[in-house]
Every structure is written in C-alpha cells, then in structure tokens.
Enzyme design. Sequence first.
Site, short mmCIF file in Angstrom:
data_model
loop_
_atom_site.label_atom_id
_atom_site.label_comp_id
_atom_site.label_asym_id
_atom_site.label_seq_id
_atom_site.Cartn_x
_atom_site.Cartn_y
_atom_site.Cartn_z
CG HIS A 125 -2.01 -1.08 1.11
ND1 HIS A 125 -2.91 -1.34 2.12
CD2 HIS A 125 -2.30 -1.95 0.12
CE1 HIS A 125 -3.70 -2.34 1.75
NE2 HIS A 125 -3.34 -2.73 0.54
CB THR A 194 -4.25 -8.14 8.45
OG1 THR A 194 -5.26 -7.79 7.50
CG2 THR A 194 -3.82 -9.57 8.24
CB ALA A 237 2.34 -8.23 16.51
#
Length: 253
Positions: A125, A194, A237
């Site tokens: 992105h 995500t 994470a």
Amino acid sequence: MTDTRMEEALGLAAQLLLAARDVVVTTGAGMSKESGIATFRDAQTGLWARYNPEELATRRGFEKDPALVWTWYAERRALIERAEPHEGYRALAAMEARFDSFVVLTQNIDGLHAAAGSSDVIELHGNIRRAKCFDSNHPASGAWTTSVDTPPRCECGSYLRPDVVWFGEMLDPAHLDRAAEAIDGCDVMLVVGTSGLVYPAAGFPEAAKHAGKMVIEINPEPTPLSTMADVSVRSGARDALSELAQLVARLRS
Ligand code: NAD
C-alpha cells in the site's frame, strides 16, 4: 486464550516454521499497534472521528478537500516518524536468516519492517514517508514538507499527494506478481495483525491455503481467517513474535 493454550499454539507454530524453508509473512495495521501507531479504525477518534476513511483516503476526497487530506496524512506521518519498531519487528528480521526465503508482504505504510532490518519487504500500500504527483503519479523530486496546511506543488504544477494506495486504487501489478510468486513458493504463511477485510491482501491467506500451505495467524481477536488457519495465536504481535523467534532458535540449536 489461557497461557497454556497460547504456549501450545506457539509450540505448533514453531514446529511448522522449523519444517519450512520458504516463508511469507503478511502484516496489517495490528502489527504496528504496539509501536504506537493506531489501526485505521482506532485512528478515527478525536478531531477525526467525524470523517470516514473514504473521505480521507480516496482520490475523490483529495479532489474535494486537498488541505483536509494533506493535514490528516501530515499528522499520521509525524506520528509514524516518532515510532520505533517493537521487538516483534526485530524478531522477524532476526529470523529471516534461518530460511531460504522470507518475504514480508505488508499492508502498512509506515516503513517499520525495513527500519527493523527485514530485507525483503513488499509495501503493497505504499509508504507515507514518500510523496508523488497527484495528476501523473511520478515520484516527488526535490524537497517537500508536510508542515504546511495545503499540499505542496509538484514541479509540474499539480499537487503532491502521499505515495500510498487509496481506496479504489489499483496496487502496483509488479508487487502483486511478486506476492503471488512468493505465496506459490512458500511452505508457511504467517499472518499478523490484519482484520482480513481489505482486498487484495485479504485474499493472500486463502490463496496460500488453497495451494496447500500452512497458515499461522497472530491476532488478539478472531478474524474471518481464524477458522481457516492451521494455528491461531491469540496474542499481540510483539510478544507472540518475540516468543516464536526464541522458540524456533531454541528448537533448532
Ligand atoms: P485493520 O485496522 O482492519 O485491522 C487491524 C487488526 O489488527 C485487527 O484484526 C485487530 O484485531 C488486530 N490487532 C490489534 N492489536 C493487535 C496487536 N497488538 N497485535 C496483532 N494484531 C492486533 O487493519 P488492516 O487489516 O491492516 O487494514 C486496514 C488498512 O489500513 C490497511 O490497508 C493498511 O494499509 C492501512 N493502515 C496502515 C497503518 C500503518 O501503516 N501502520 C495503520 C492503519 C491503517
């Protein structure tokens, strides 16, 4: 998830990685949360709560109000420039030498994977630290600054815009080809932080599963991918990746 279930999931994930030679990691906004960068949904607070992402991250939004969009990105960029990659980022970078290939496909625009030392990163992105021409897409040349409340001009007279992919825009076909090739050649895909809602990146784990690859998910919340993943680690994470890297190192030595 209880600690025992988390340990079990991390143990299974480590076994899958130990058996792998080629790994793909796909990351989303949750990867950067513990580096202090809000996910898209969390970022719509305070001053920005009355705007939806479509008003701020589309060509139409920019055409309608370039100053508003530029200011929103300038704020995000300032935050990102102050952020440091957390231990989970560094754990990924340290792990890559153990594998024949270790490709990071990120939806994030913050550049933290490269900052942590990962060497094969595809920024699907774009990158908020760069700017490009709004009309012609060429990279910005020369100095430009975010510290203005209207977008600076490109040398061709158009506005500059952030070099990120907005809603409704195509991803770079070369990046998508590289992603498809990496997924095709991998043994294990690690999916971190995500929500699995923004395509085409949301389709990568499904593509990996269909091709018979093992999929490990790291996310504190269940996602549409969770039922399909071979292992789901319900954790943030930073801790999950640090522990996973340590486990892989310990089991391999
Ligand atoms: P998203 O906001 O839709 O989802 C974030 C996911 O991260 C959620 O599933 C959430 O449960 C999970 N999460 C939250 N905390 C976590 C943690 N500590 N560890 C691991 N996971 C955690 O994000 P998305 O799926 O990446 O899609 C949104 C789009 O917004 C992307 O296209 C991305 O380009 C863009 N974006 C990028 C950044 C960035 O560059 N850091 C930040 C915001 C949005």
